[in-house]
Design a protein around this motif. Structure first.
Motif, PDB file in Angstrom:
ATOM      1  N   ALA A 614      38.988  30.787  30.958  1.00  0.00           N
ATOM      2  CA  ALA A 614      38.691  31.835  31.933  1.00  0.00           C
ATOM      3  C   ALA A 614      38.823  33.220  31.296  1.00  0.00           C
ATOM      4  CB  ALA A 614      39.632  31.706  33.133  1.00  0.00           C
ATOM      5  N   GLY A 615      39.836  33.395  30.440  1.00  0.00           N
ATOM      6  CA  GLY A 615      40.004  34.666  29.741  1.00  0.00           C
ATOM      7  C   GLY A 615      38.830  34.965  28.833  1.00  0.00           C
ATOM      8  N   LEU A 639      37.099  43.049  34.341  1.00  0.00           N
ATOM      9  CA  LEU A 639      36.985  41.790  33.589  1.00  0.00           C
ATOM     10  C   LEU A 639      37.699  41.870  32.245  1.00  0.00           C
ATOM     11  CD1 LEU A 639      33.284  40.926  34.443  1.00  0.00           C
ATOM     12  CD2 LEU A 639      35.298  39.561  35.050  1.00  0.00           C
ATOM     13  N   ILE A 640      37.595  43.009  31.570  1.00  0.00           N
ATOM     14  CA  ILE A 640      38.284  43.139  30.280  1.00  0.00           C
ATOM     15  C   ILE A 640      39.797  43.109  30.477  1.00  0.00           C
ATOM     16  CG2 ILE A 640      38.725  44.716  28.361  1.00  0.00           C
ATOM     17  CD1 ILE A 640      35.778  45.557  28.534  1.00  0.00           C
ATOM     18  N   VAL A 641      40.296  43.824  31.496  1.00  0.00           N
ATOM     19  CA  VAL A 641      41.731  43.772  31.797  1.00  0.00           C
ATOM     20  C   VAL A 641      42.136  42.350  32.174  1.00  0.00           C
ATOM     21  CG1 VAL A 641      43.528  44.564  33.386  1.00  0.00           C
ATOM     22  CG2 VAL A 641      41.868  46.196  32.472  1.00  0.00           C
ATOM     23  N   ALA A 642      41.298  41.688  32.965  1.00  0.00           N
ATOM     24  CA  ALA A 642      41.585  40.308  33.356  1.00  0.00           C
ATOM     25  C   ALA A 642      41.646  39.393  32.139  1.00  0.00           C
ATOM     26  CB  ALA A 642      40.516  39.817  34.324  1.00  0.00           C
ATOM     27  N   ALA A 645      44.864  39.895  30.383  1.00  0.00           N
ATOM     28  CA  ALA A 645      45.958  39.350  31.190  1.00  0.00           C
ATOM     29  C   ALA A 645      46.008  37.827  31.092  1.00  0.00           C
ATOM     30  CB  ALA A 645      45.799  39.777  32.645  1.00  0.00           C
ATOM     31  N   LEU A 646      44.834  37.186  31.049  1.00  0.00           N
ATOM     32  CA  LEU A 646      44.801  35.728  30.939  1.00  0.00           C
ATOM     33  C   LEU A 646      45.190  35.259  29.544  1.00  0.00           C
ATOM     34  CD1 LEU A 646      41.532  35.096  32.958  1.00  0.00           C
ATOM     35  CD2 LEU A 646      43.836  34.428  33.653  1.00  0.00           C
ATOM     36  N   VAL A 647      44.948  36.101  28.545  1.00  0.00           N
ATOM     37  CA  VAL A 647      45.357  35.759  27.184  1.00  0.00           C
ATOM     38  C   VAL A 647      46.867  35.850  27.026  1.00  0.00           C
ATOM     39  CG1 VAL A 647      45.312  36.638  24.811  1.00  0.00           C
ATOM     40  CG2 VAL A 647      43.177  36.286  26.045  1.00  0.00           C
ATOM     41  N   PRO A 649      50.292  34.849  28.060  1.00  0.00           N
ATOM     42  CA  PRO A 649      50.797  33.755  28.886  1.00  0.00           C
ATOM     43  C   PRO A 649      51.873  34.234  29.862  1.00  0.00           C
ATOM     44  CG  PRO A 649      51.014  33.275  26.537  1.00  0.00           C
ATOM     45  CD  PRO A 649      50.666  34.712  26.667  1.00  0.00           C
ATOM     46  N   GLY A 650      51.940  33.599  30.986  1.00  0.00           N
ATOM     47  CA  GLY A 650      52.944  33.927  31.986  1.00  0.00           C
ATOM     48  C   GLY A 650      52.339  33.900  33.370  1.00  0.00           C
ATOM     49  N   PRO A 651      53.094  33.457  34.374  1.00  0.00           N
ATOM     50  CA  PRO A 651      52.530  33.322  35.732  1.00  0.00           C
ATOM     51  C   PRO A 651      52.053  34.643  36.328  1.00  0.00           C
ATOM     52  CG  PRO A 651      54.933  33.006  35.727  1.00  0.00           C
ATOM     53  CD  PRO A 651      54.493  33.024  34.308  1.00  0.00           C
ATOM     54  N   VAL A 652      52.801  35.733  36.117  1.00  0.00           N
ATOM     55  CA  VAL A 652      52.418  37.006  36.716  1.00  0.00           C
ATOM     56  C   VAL A 652      51.108  37.512  36.119  1.00  0.00           C
ATOM     57  CG1 VAL A 652      53.083  39.414  37.058  1.00  0.00           C
ATOM     58  CG2 VAL A 652      54.809  37.612  37.230  1.00  0.00           C
ATOM     59  N   SER A 653      51.038  37.536  34.765  1.00  0.00           N
ATOM     60  CA  SER A 653      49.819  38.032  34.115  1.00  0.00           C
ATOM     61  C   SER A 653      48.626  37.136  34.422  1.00  0.00           C
ATOM     62  CB  SER A 653      50.022  38.140  32.606  1.00  0.00           C
ATOM     63  OG  SER A 653      50.278  36.863  32.043  1.00  0.00           O
TER      64      SER A 653
END
Length: 684
Positions: A614-615, A639-642, A645-647, A649-653
């Motif tokens: 997804a990232g 999308l770039i920030v997303a 964030a997906l790259v 790791p961690g539940p919040v990000s």
């Protein structure tokens, strides 16, 4: 649409001029060295030595050759052939001078002296005698010169700096200081033990890299490379995205056995550039895609690049473990490329031009199916319990035997067995002989690099530089794992600007990996992180050889082509942060070992893989600025920030990343019915 795309389809086949091919060959020479091309008795002599070298290493793969013999003999072969096949300067090319013979014979004398010395020789490594020092100094100088001739002056210069560090440690400021070593101690360690020049890198070069190079040569001369390209054209043709997909698939099939980014780029580019031009790819964008596909060769199983074999040796794990660790990251890399070419079709209106299939997949597979057997046999043999060395040995045998299933792929002409023609002509001009020669000649630059890297590794081991450097990096990062990973990536990237992938990985593995390991990153994750960023050296100026070679073929600008290549690959190259920053991210490596598998279950691996995918999707759309229609600035930013964030790791990000992706897609979906702006050309 480019001018080439608008021209007659038949004329695009002539778009690659002799000058373009010559320039592309120059970039291959920059990576593999500008070799002499000798004829007459000198050509026969050099070919014979290269063939003997290949046969010796194939014998060593099956029989038992002691380590203290195999490694020096391997280095001796590399040095001997390097001095006779690579000139001291370009003006002496295609001829062998008296000094070339002198240093070539000296390289043999060094090996003979070592082997004849026996155990007494190795036992006195801390107190070498005068002859030991003479031959040891000569070996160091010859290795430096062989590197200079084959890959340029930068790595020899770096090696000299490391040697100076070993000699002058007592005069350096804190924290770089150490007690310093005299020439006898340095020579003893480098020449008289298996820790310096004859260390890990040469061990891998002599036992694995050359065998895989021979295997790749067997595939090439049995026609496997041509089959992989034809298969890719047939499998991916007939669709709007067929041209781009063909490049991606063919680069995977070609790159897997070759492990060379530049060679894959040039081989594929000469065939695929006219097709890319026809569907509307601008020169720089086409070159960027070709280089990106070539880059995948270095990270694609079953062969990968030379550095992959060294990873296995450094970590003391099987090569099969390294292949398993590479499976998901490689799939994500090619997912990024497929997403990019799919977006290209919509972004630049390529749906009007469809590449026709030359033949059906069924017909090609029915006639040449055995080339796939050769490719997968390595993994099959490993899964049966064979060592990597024996696996590639038997895979080479399989490639040789299956080549006789068709007359046009036979590595020795069928006419020989029918009694037609001269036996000597059939043997000495056969693809078999050419493959044995190419197998040795093709790895001379890698062999010299590995020997030179042994100097660097030896100095790091002798002086403890790795621990000092890791302490400095951690101090600068304030103990933060994220900052340490970023600094490590920057160090690897900077070193990779000047040296090839293998050397970049080896240097950074011994000086930067300890920093990540100190902060709790498993050793296999730290080494894979460094490996992937070392691979970036293939597409980073001033040594961006793959994009430069691609630009020579397409006629584009080398630096614009490099930037286009970065556009295609950057989403995938953020993935390594996932398996460094969080234990769950190590699932992307399939955990690397059975011990680590206990820390994660199958669902966690699937979860982190889907998150990474997804990232990559978010970054691909964000960087391209297009999905169904042109993306707005806000959508791209989200999308770039997303993606970042997906790259991380961690539940919040991850929750933030998915939320931003869904929000951006919702905005985009609402605008899908709006008229799209006029299409341009890729890269414009």
């Amino acid at each position: 649409m480019s001018e080439l795309a608008e021209s007659d389809p038949d004329t695009t086949n002539t778009a690659i001029s002799e000058e373009a091919l010559r320039k592309a060959e120059q970039y291959i020479e920059e990576e593999e060295g500008a070799a002499n091309h000798m004829s007459g008795w000198l050509g026969i002599f050099l070919s014979t030595v290269a063939i003997v070298m290949s046969l010796f290493h194939m014998y060593a793969a099956y029989a038992i050759v002691p380590t203290q013999v195999l490694r020096p003999v391997h280095v001796g072969f590399v040095l001997f052939l390097s001095f006779l096949m690579f000139p001291v300067a370009r003006r002496f090319r295609h001829r062998i001078m008296w000094w070339d013979w002198l240093v070539a014979l000296l390289s043999i004398a060094i090996v003979v002296y070592l082997i004849m010395g026996g155990d007494d020789f190795t036992d006195r490594n801390t107190l070498p005698n005068a002859w030991d020092i003479f031959f040891g100094v000569a070996l160091i100088l010859l290795v430096l010169e062989a590197m200079r001739r084959t890959i340029g002056w930068i790595l020899p210069a770096i090696s000299i700096c490391f040697l100076l560090y070993a000699f002058l440690g007592a005069y350096l400021p804190h924290p770089w200081t150490h007690k310093g070593y005299d020439i006898g101690r340095v020579v003893g360690f480098m020449y008289m033990t298996l820790e310096g020049i004859y260390g890990v890198a040469v061990d891998v070069s002599s036992s694995l890299i050359i065998l895989f190079t021979i295997f790749g040569a067997f595939l090439q001369f049995s026609g496997a490379g041509k089959f992989y390209i034809d298969f890719s054209f047939s499998a991916m043709g007939g669709k709007p995205a067929g041209a781009g997909r063909t490049v991606v698939l063919a680069s995977f099939l070609l790159g897997g056995p070759s492990g060379s980014g530049v060679a894959t780029t040039v081989t594929l580019g000469t065939v695929a550039w006219p097709m890319l031009a026809k569907v509307g790819y601008e020169r720089n964008a086409a070159g960027g895609l070709l280089a990106a596909g070539g880059l995948g060769a270095i990270i694609s199983p079953p062969v990968m690049g030379a550095a992959a074999f060294i990873i296995a040796e450094f970590l003391k794990i099987s090569y099969l473990d390294v292949l398993l660790m590479a499976v998901i990251p490689t799939a994500l890399f090619y997912l990024a490329l497929f997403l990019m070419v799919e977006i290209d079709v919509r972004k630049y209106g390529m749906g009007q031009t469809i590449i026709k299939k030359v033949d059906t997949v069924w017909n090609l597979t029915r006639h040449y199916w055995f080339h796939f057997l050769s490719l997968i046999s390595i993994v099959v043999f490993m899964m049966w319990g064979f060592s990597p060395v024996l696996s590639v040995f038997w895979a080479t045998v399989v490639s040789f035997l299956t080549s006789f299933l068709r007359p046009d792929t036979a590595m020795v002409s069928h006419d020989l067995f029918r009694g037609k023609g001269s036996i000597s002509k059939h043997i000495f001009q056969s693809p078999l002989i050419q493959a044995l020669k190419a197998g040795s000649v093709g790895m001379l630059s890698v062999g010299a690099t590995c020997a030179g890297a042994g100097i660097i590794v030896g100095v790091v081991t002798l002086t403890g530089l790795g621990l000092k450097f890791s302490g400095i990096v951690i101090d600068y990062a304030g103990g933060s794992l994220l900052l340490t990973a970023i600094y490590t990536a920057l160090v690897v990237w900077v070193i990779g600007l000047a040296v090839p992938v293998t050397a970049s990985y080896i240097i950074c593995a011994v000086i930067t990996a300890p920093a990540l390991i100190k902060l709790g990153v498993p050793d296999f994750a730290a080494h894979m992180f460094i490996f992937y960023y070392a691979v970036l050296s293939e597409v980073s100026p001033p040594t961006a050889l793959s994009p430069f070679a691609a630009s020579a073929i397409t006629g584009g600008d080398p630096y614009k082509t490099t930037m286009q290549c970065w556009k295609y690959t950057i989403p995938a190259f953020l993935v390594p942060f996932i398996f460094v920053l969080d234990p769950s991210g190590q699932g992307l490596l399939l955990m690397g070992s059975t011990k680590a598998l206990a820390a994660a279950n199958g669902w966690e691996i699937v979860q982190v893989t889907l998150t990474a995918a997804a990232g990559i999707f978010a970054l691909a759309v964000g960087f391209q600025g297009w999905l169904l229609v042109r993306a707005t600035f806000i959508e791209r930013a989200m999308l770039i920030v997303a993606g970042f964030a997906l790259v991380y790791p961690g539940p919040v990000s991850n929750m933030l990343g998915f939320a931003l992706v869904l929000l951006a897609l919702a905005f985009h979906w609402r605008r899908r019915a709006l008229p799209a702006p006029a299409a341009g050309s890729p890269g414009q």
